[in-house]
Design a protein around this motif. Structure first.
Motif, PDB file in Angstrom:
ATOM      1  N   LEU A 196      26.178  46.523  39.142  1.00 35.87           N
ATOM      2  CA  LEU A 196      27.575  46.295  39.536  1.00 35.87           C
ATOM      3  C   LEU A 196      27.665  45.372  40.745  1.00 35.87           C
ATOM      4  O   LEU A 196      28.546  44.517  40.816  1.00 35.87           O
ATOM      5  N   PHE A 197      26.756  45.553  41.692  1.00 37.94           N
ATOM      6  CA  PHE A 197      26.745  44.706  42.884  1.00 37.94           C
ATOM      7  C   PHE A 197      26.587  43.238  42.501  1.00 37.94           C
ATOM      8  O   PHE A 197      27.346  42.379  42.933  1.00 37.94           O
ATOM      9  N   THR A 236      29.627  41.859  40.660  1.00 35.61           N
ATOM     10  CA  THR A 236      30.743  41.550  41.565  1.00 35.61           C
ATOM     11  C   THR A 236      30.434  40.336  42.438  1.00 35.61           C
ATOM     12  O   THR A 236      31.325  39.560  42.755  1.00 35.61           O
ATOM     13  N   ILE A 248      31.197  37.457  40.222  1.00 30.91           N
ATOM     14  CA  ILE A 248      32.651  37.296  40.091  1.00 30.91           C
ATOM     15  C   ILE A 248      33.222  36.655  41.347  1.00 30.91           C
ATOM     16  O   ILE A 248      34.057  35.753  41.278  1.00 30.91           O
ATOM     17  N   TYR A 249      32.762  37.114  42.511  1.00 29.39           N
ATOM     18  CA  TYR A 249      33.203  36.500  43.769  1.00 29.39           C
ATOM     19  C   TYR A 249      32.851  35.012  43.794  1.00 29.39           C
ATOM     20  O   TYR A 249      33.669  34.186  44.175  1.00 29.39           O
ATOM     21  N   TYR A 270      27.900  39.861  50.991  1.00 25.97           N
ATOM     22  CA  TYR A 270      26.941  39.824  49.879  1.00 25.97           C
ATOM     23  C   TYR A 270      25.590  39.265  50.325  1.00 25.97           C
ATOM     24  O   TYR A 270      24.548  39.831  50.001  1.00 25.97           O
ATOM     25  N   THR A 280      29.612  47.893  47.073  1.00 23.96           N
ATOM     26  CA  THR A 280      29.746  47.775  45.617  1.00 23.96           C
ATOM     27  C   THR A 280      31.044  48.400  45.146  1.00 23.96           C
ATOM     28  O   THR A 280      31.786  47.791  44.357  1.00 23.96           O
ATOM     29  N   SER A 316      33.963  46.254  46.241  1.00 25.65           N
ATOM     30  CA  SER A 316      33.993  45.016  45.464  1.00 25.65           C
ATOM     31  C   SER A 316      34.605  45.243  44.090  1.00 25.65           C
ATOM     32  O   SER A 316      35.420  44.453  43.628  1.00 25.65           O
ATOM     33  N   VAL A 317      34.203  46.312  43.438  1.00 23.01           N
ATOM     34  CA  VAL A 317      34.759  46.622  42.115  1.00 23.01           C
ATOM     35  C   VAL A 317      36.265  46.836  42.222  1.00 23.01           C
ATOM     36  O   VAL A 317      37.045  46.282  41.432  1.00 23.01           O
ATOM     37  N   HIS A 357      38.046  43.466  42.864  1.00 19.93           N
ATOM     38  CA  HIS A 357      38.060  42.608  41.681  1.00 19.93           C
ATOM     39  C   HIS A 357      39.009  43.134  40.612  1.00 19.93           C
ATOM     40  O   HIS A 357      39.696  42.353  39.953  1.00 19.93           O
TER      41      HIS A 357
END
Length: 170
Positions: free
Chosen positions: A8-9, A12, A15-16, A85, A155, A158-159, A162
């Protein structure tokens, strides 16, 4: 659990990266004709530190106050996640700082080459400031909470961010 969080980290983080790329570059049409027109147009470059920020805040550019503040603080906020990150991945402040600086210089250089937006030393300063804020937030969190809880917290946040960003764009 840790492997799911790691996946997941990195998702994300990707995605960032895509959101940052799209905010900086894709807001402009990318067609061969448009790129050709951009290469012929005059380039705007500011090498004087804090000149653009000062002009925005004093009203010299005649943009609405909200837009001026959005530009200044938007450049900072947009790079806070990069510092977060990178600090988690790299774990060394000097290397993280160098990567943040390199990224901001690369973005401004590409903007210059493609003649997209204005190439500005103030953008480098503001973006670097945001990245450093993110880097130090993680470094402090590592000391206060430990590495693994910080990783889980970043994490999770971030989820959530997003998902909210996706919902907001709908």
């Amino acid at each position: 659990m840790f492997r799911v969080a790691t996946l997941l980290f990195y998702i994300t983080f990707g995605i960032y990266g895509w959101l940052l790329f799209s905010v900086v570059f894709i807001r402009y049409p990318i067609t061969p004709e448009h790129l050709y027109e951009l290469t012929l147009a005059a380039r705007n470059v500011n090498y004087v530190p804090f000149q653009t920020i000062t002009n925005y805040l004093h009203g010299t550019y005649r943009v609405p106050t909200f837009d001026a503040w959005l530009n200044v603080f938007g450049n900072i906020v947009m790079f806070i996640p990069l510092g977060i990150y990178l600090q988690i991945v790299v774990k060394r402040k000097r290397i993280t700082a160098l990567l943040i600086l390199s990224t901001t210089i690369l973005i401004e250089s590409v903007q210059y080459v493609l003649n997209i937006g204005a190439t500005d030393i103030d953008d480098i300063i503001l973006n670097f400031t945001g990245g450093m804020l993110g880097m130090y937030a993680v470094a402090i969190s590592f000391k206060l909470l430990g590495m693994r809880p910080t990783f889980y917290l970043v994490t999770l946040c971030s989820v959530i961010v997003h998902v909210l960003t996706f919902l907001y764009r709908q």
